[in-house]
Design an enzyme around this catalytic site. Structure first.
Site, PDB file in Angstrom:
ATOM      1  CD  GLU A  57     -37.723  10.207  16.171  1.00 33.72           C
ATOM      2  OE1 GLU A  57     -38.701   9.460  16.335  1.00 33.72           O
ATOM      3  OE2 GLU A  57     -36.723  10.190  16.909  1.00 33.72           O
ATOM      4  CG  ASP A  82     -32.883   5.035  11.059  1.00 32.13           C
ATOM      5  OD1 ASP A  82     -32.618   5.795  12.006  1.00 32.13           O
ATOM      6  OD2 ASP A  82     -32.024   4.283  10.541  1.00 32.13           O
ATOM      7  CG  ASP A 131     -24.771   8.470  12.801  1.00 30.21           C
ATOM      8  OD1 ASP A 131     -24.534   7.772  13.797  1.00 30.21           O
ATOM      9  OD2 ASP A 131     -25.617   8.151  11.935  1.00 30.21           O
ATOM     10  CE  LYS A 137     -11.873  11.447   4.849  1.00 27.35           C
ATOM     11  NZ  LYS A 137     -12.871  10.501   4.453  1.00 27.35           N
ATOM     12  CB  THR A 207     -33.833   9.013  21.593  1.00 26.67           C
ATOM     13  OG1 THR A 207     -32.475   9.399  21.789  1.00 26.67           O
ATOM     14  CG2 THR A 207     -34.642  10.173  21.056  1.00 26.67           C
ATOM     15  CE1 TYR A 209     -26.161   5.743  19.139  1.00 30.64           C
ATOM     16  CE2 TYR A 209     -28.329   4.920  18.543  1.00 30.64           C
ATOM     17  CZ  TYR A 209     -26.950   4.842  18.450  1.00 30.64           C
ATOM     18  OH  TYR A 209     -26.363   3.864  17.686  1.00 30.64           O
ATOM     19  CD  GLU A 210     -32.362  13.084  25.610  1.00 31.70           C
ATOM     20  OE1 GLU A 210     -33.136  13.063  24.646  1.00 31.70           O
ATOM     21  OE2 GLU A 210     -32.398  13.940  26.500  1.00 31.70           O
TER      22      GLU A 210
HETATM   23  C1  LIG Z   1     -27.069   7.760  16.400  1.00 34.00           C
HETATM   24  S1  LIG Z   1     -28.513   7.027  15.756  1.00 34.00           S
HETATM   25  C2  LIG Z   1     -29.814   7.907  16.599  1.00 34.00           C
HETATM   26  C3  LIG Z   1     -31.108   7.164  16.574  1.00 34.00           C
HETATM   27  C4  LIG Z   1     -32.270   7.821  17.380  1.00 34.00           C
HETATM   28  N1  LIG Z   1     -32.628   9.110  16.837  1.00 34.00           N
HETATM   29  C5  LIG Z   1     -31.921   7.947  18.842  1.00 34.00           C
HETATM   30  O1  LIG Z   1     -31.688   9.076  19.306  1.00 34.00           O
HETATM   31  O2  LIG Z   1     -31.898   6.916  19.545  1.00 34.00           O
HETATM   32  C6  LIG Z   1     -28.539   7.749  14.131  1.00 34.00           C
HETATM   33  C7  LIG Z   1     -29.524   7.084  13.193  1.00 34.00           C
HETATM   34  O3  LIG Z   1     -29.514   7.799  11.961  1.00 34.00           O
HETATM   35  C8  LIG Z   1     -29.727   6.883  10.903  1.00 34.00           C
HETATM   36  N2  LIG Z   1     -29.220   7.523   9.683  1.00 34.00           N
HETATM   37  C9  LIG Z   1     -28.000   8.090   9.528  1.00 34.00           C
HETATM   38  N3  LIG Z   1     -27.883   8.614   8.293  1.00 34.00           N
HETATM   39  C10 LIG Z   1     -29.067   8.361   7.662  1.00 34.00           C
HETATM   40  C11 LIG Z   1     -29.563   8.660   6.358  1.00 34.00           C
HETATM   41  N4  LIG Z   1     -28.810   9.318   5.484  1.00 34.00           N
HETATM   42  N5  LIG Z   1     -30.809   8.274   6.049  1.00 34.00           N
HETATM   43  C12 LIG Z   1     -31.571   7.605   6.952  1.00 34.00           C
HETATM   44  N6  LIG Z   1     -31.158   7.292   8.200  1.00 34.00           N
HETATM   45  C13 LIG Z   1     -29.922   7.678   8.549  1.00 34.00           C
HETATM   46  C14 LIG Z   1     -28.974   5.646  11.340  1.00 34.00           C
HETATM   47  O4  LIG Z   1     -29.453   4.498  10.689  1.00 34.00           O
HETATM   48  C15 LIG Z   1     -29.231   5.642  12.845  1.00 34.00           C
HETATM   49  O5  LIG Z   1     -30.341   4.836  13.206  1.00 34.00           O
END
Ligand SMILES: C[S@@+](CC[C@H](N)C(=O)[O-])C[C@H]1O[C@@H](n2cnc3c(N)ncnc32)[C@H](O)[C@@H]1O
Length: 227
Positions: A57, A82, A131, A137, A207, A209-210
């Site tokens: 994941e 993460d 995200d 950009k 999740t 966030y969901e």
């Molecule tokens: C919006 S949160 C979603 C978390 C989880 N999947 C949820 O749905 O609750 C996005 C996550 O992506 C991680 N993340 C973003 N870019 C990343 C990267 N390049 N490498 C590792 N983690 C990353 C952030 O630390 C964050 O916890």
């Protein structure tokens, strides 16, 4: 940084189910004893100690998908990835409390996964609510940009499935464009999945966030493609 967050970030240092890459420029993973490990190509033999498939994941946050799937599928191995220690703390703590021996967490940047996983070491990927990086950009930073998908190809078995769930329609459409650009096969594509009965029970998992997006009245989209 708040005390609670600091507590969690320090806390994962002592968790036996977490591996961390403390300095993103130095491709080393440390375990809870501070021992430096080279796990590339050895996740099955040295971590899970079995030959089961490995599901990853990515951007797992609190690891809700990995946790729910690990409980549902004891014959599969799971790794939540993460960068944020405080979020991984919650998932790793829940996994320890549930005594799950088929779920580990890796604190690392997804940009660097090829340093820690070997070719064809991973069988399946879930990307949940990453995200969206809406500014044009920042397009290269999206986890479903072609350059990221190419990284997934480097560590996955040929033909592995990538599952992708998001509330963000522009990101959903962008992902379809990436898949088309790379000539990969779309296995499933559905906008607003909860508008009709779900076709896969895995999609019922929600999740952190969901749950927030649903509370805000947003719709959820899901696609799956083949590497
Ligand atoms: C919006 S949160 C979603 C978390 C989880 N999947 C949820 O749905 O609750 C996005 C996550 O992506 C991680 N993340 C973003 N870019 C990343 C990267 N390049 N490498 C590792 N983690 C990353 C952030 O630390 C964050 O916890």
């Amino acid at each position: 940084m708040g005390k609670a967050k600091m507590f969690k970030i320090r806390g994962i240092d002592s968790f036996p189910n977490v591996f961390q890459n403390p300095h993103f420029t130095n491709p080393v993973l440390k375990n809870f004893e501070g021992t430096e490990l080279n796990l590339k190509g050895k996740w099955r033999s040295d971590v899970f100690k079995n030959n089961h498939p490995i599901v990853m994941e990515l951007a797992c946050g609190k690891g809700d998908y990995a946790l729910a799937l690990a409980k549902k599928y004891p014959q599969k191995n799971f790794i939540g990835v993460d960068t944020k220690g405080a979020r991984l703390y919650t998932g790793a703590k829940n996994a320890l409390e549930a005594k799950l021996d088929n779920l580990f967490f890796a604190r690392m940047r997804i940009e660097n996964i090829m340093l820690f996983f070997d070719a064809a070491e991973i069988d399946e990927i879930w990307i949940t609510f990453p995200d969206p990086f809406p500014r044009k950009k920042d397009g290269k930073r999206r986890l479903t940009a072609p350059a990221f998908i190419k990284r997934y190809q480097q560590i996955c078995k040929p033909g592995a499935t990538v599952h992708f769930k998001t509330d963000d329609l522009p990101l959903f459409h962008f992902t379809k464009e990436s898949i088309d650009e790379l000539g990969l096969k779309m296995l499933y594509y559905k906008e607003d999945i909860y508008s009709a009965p779900l076709e896969f029970e895995e999609l019922e998992i929600k999740t952190y966030y969901e749950r927030q997006h649903l509370a805000d009245g947003r719709t959820i989209n899901y696609l799956a493609f083949q590497l």
